[in-house]
Design a protein around this motif. Structure first.
Motif, short mmCIF file in Angstrom:
data_model
loop_
_atom_site.label_atom_id
_atom_site.label_comp_id
_atom_site.label_asym_id
_atom_site.label_seq_id
_atom_site.Cartn_x
_atom_site.Cartn_y
_atom_site.Cartn_z
N ARG A 1 0.83 -1.21 0.00
CA ARG A 1 0.00 0.00 0.00
C ARG A 1 0.86 1.26 0.00
O ARG A 1 0.66 2.19 0.77
CB ARG A 1 -0.98 0.00 1.17
CG ARG A 1 -1.95 -1.18 1.10
CD ARG A 1 -2.97 -1.18 2.18
NE ARG A 1 -3.88 -0.05 1.97
CZ ARG A 1 -4.78 0.34 2.84
NH1 ARG A 1 -4.91 -0.30 3.98
NH2 ARG A 1 -5.57 1.35 2.58
N VAL B 1 0.14 12.96 2.08
CA VAL B 1 -0.85 12.26 1.25
C VAL B 1 -0.29 10.90 0.83
O VAL B 1 -0.97 9.88 0.94
CB VAL B 1 -1.24 13.10 0.01
CG1 VAL B 1 -2.04 12.27 -0.99
CG2 VAL B 1 -2.04 14.33 0.44
N ARG B 2 0.95 10.87 0.36
CA ARG B 2 1.55 9.60 -0.08
C ARG B 2 1.68 8.60 1.05
O ARG B 2 1.59 7.40 0.84
CB ARG B 2 2.93 9.86 -0.68
CG ARG B 2 2.90 10.57 -2.01
CD ARG B 2 4.29 10.64 -2.62
NE ARG B 2 4.51 11.76 -3.48
CZ ARG B 2 3.97 11.93 -4.68
NH1 ARG B 2 3.17 11.03 -5.15
NH2 ARG B 2 4.23 12.99 -5.40
N ASP C 1 -0.32 8.30 3.69
CA ASP C 1 -1.59 7.96 4.34
C ASP C 1 -2.05 6.57 3.93
O ASP C 1 -2.38 6.31 2.78
CB ASP C 1 -2.65 8.99 3.98
CG ASP C 1 -3.88 8.89 4.86
OD1 ASP C 1 -4.26 7.76 5.23
OD2 ASP C 1 -4.46 9.94 5.17
N LEU D 1 -4.73 5.06 4.78
CA LEU D 1 -6.18 4.92 4.65
C LEU D 1 -6.71 5.36 3.29
O LEU D 1 -7.89 5.21 3.02
CB LEU D 1 -6.88 5.71 5.76
CG LEU D 1 -6.59 5.21 7.18
CD1 LEU D 1 -7.28 6.10 8.20
CD2 LEU D 1 -7.02 3.77 7.35
N LEU D 2 -5.83 5.90 2.45
CA LEU D 2 -6.23 6.33 1.11
C LEU D 2 -5.78 5.31 0.08
O LEU D 2 -4.71 4.73 0.21
CB LEU D 2 -5.60 7.69 0.77
CG LEU D 2 -6.00 8.87 1.63
CD1 LEU D 2 -5.19 10.10 1.23
CD2 LEU D 2 -7.48 9.15 1.52
N THR D 3 -6.59 5.12 -0.95
CA THR D 3 -6.18 4.25 -2.05
C THR D 3 -5.20 5.02 -2.93
O THR D 3 -5.10 6.24 -2.85
CB THR D 3 -7.39 3.83 -2.91
OG1 THR D 3 -7.91 4.99 -3.57
CG2 THR D 3 -8.47 3.16 -2.07
N GLU D 4 -4.49 4.29 -3.79
CA GLU D 4 -3.56 4.95 -4.71
C GLU D 4 -4.29 5.95 -5.60
O GLU D 4 -3.80 7.03 -5.88
CB GLU D 4 -2.82 3.91 -5.57
CG GLU D 4 -1.78 3.14 -4.81
CD GLU D 4 -0.71 4.01 -4.17
OE1 GLU D 4 -0.16 4.90 -4.85
OE2 GLU D 4 -0.41 3.80 -2.98
N ARG D 5 -5.49 5.60 -6.03
CA ARG D 5 -6.29 6.49 -6.88
C ARG D 5 -6.66 7.77 -6.12
O ARG D 5 -6.56 8.87 -6.64
CB ARG D 5 -7.56 5.76 -7.34
CG ARG D 5 -8.55 6.62 -8.07
CD ARG D 5 -8.19 6.76 -9.54
NE ARG D 5 -9.23 7.49 -10.22
CZ ARG D 5 -9.03 8.68 -10.78
NH1 ARG D 5 -7.86 9.24 -10.77
NH2 ARG D 5 -10.02 9.30 -11.37
N GLN D 6 -7.10 7.64 -4.87
CA GLN D 6 -7.45 8.80 -4.05
C GLN D 6 -6.24 9.69 -3.83
O GLN D 6 -6.34 10.92 -3.91
CB GLN D 6 -8.04 8.36 -2.72
CG GLN D 6 -9.42 7.74 -2.85
CD GLN D 6 -9.87 7.03 -1.58
OE1 GLN D 6 -9.05 6.56 -0.79
NE2 GLN D 6 -11.17 6.95 -1.40
N LYS D 7 -5.10 9.07 -3.56
CA LYS D 7 -3.87 9.84 -3.37
C LYS D 7 -3.55 10.65 -4.62
O LYS D 7 -3.22 11.83 -4.54
CB LYS D 7 -2.70 8.92 -3.03
CG LYS D 7 -2.77 8.30 -1.67
CD LYS D 7 -1.63 7.33 -1.45
CE LYS D 7 -1.78 6.57 -0.16
NZ LYS D 7 -0.67 5.64 0.07
N LEU E 1 -5.92 13.65 -5.08
CA LEU E 1 -5.57 14.72 -4.15
C LEU E 1 -4.29 15.45 -4.59
O LEU E 1 -4.22 16.69 -4.56
CB LEU E 1 -5.38 14.18 -2.73
CG LEU E 1 -6.64 13.88 -1.96
CD1 LEU E 1 -6.30 13.15 -0.66
CD2 LEU E 1 -7.41 15.14 -1.65
#
Length: 135
Positions: free
Chosen positions: A61, A87-88, A90, A92-98, A101
């Motif tokens: 992840r 952001v990178r 985190d 709890l975020l998916t790669e797409r969400q990162k 953002l």
């Protein structure tokens, strides 16, 4: 130098796996890579392909780009700002969400750079300077 990169990518993967508190076997399972092959990568005996690195990144992840840079596949880019690093990192975020953002963040930075707006807050706008709200 290539051989040191091979070793360093394995060390980096092991470090990331240790930080994520997952075993070699667990990473092998979630990334779809055989346990012996993953062990050889970590020990610097094998050089993983970009596809294998992507699978490992997904299992850990983390950003595949970070592994590509470490492996010498990609050139290292400018250092991340604190926001980009957060952001990178985190989990709890998916790669797409990162990526979404980071794209939005970068567009704001470019817009502000183009218009010469740097580090001002909403209270520093010309409309509000020297004026008090009447209530």
């Amino acid at each position: 130098m290539a051989s040191s990169k091979v070793g360093s990518i394995g060390e980096y993967i092991r470090e990331q796996r240790t930080r994520a508190k997952i075993s070699l076997r667990q990473l092998a399972d979630v990334s779809g890579i055989s346990n012996p092959y993953l062990s050889q990568i970590e020990r610097g005996l094998r050089k993983p392909s970009a596809e294998i690195l992507q699978q490992i990144a997904k299992g850990l992840r983390i950003s595949a780009e970070a592994l590509y840079v470490q492996a010498g596949i990609l050139e290292e880019r400018e250092a991340d700002t604190d926001v980009q690093a957060a952001v990178r990192a985190d989990l709890l975020l998916t790669e797409r969400q990162k990526q979404v953002l980071l794209d939005i963040y970068e567009s704001f930075r470019k817009e502000n750079e183009a218009t010469g707006v740097f580090g001002t807050s909403e209270h520093d706008t010309p409309e509000q300077d020297g004026k008090e709200e009447v209530g």
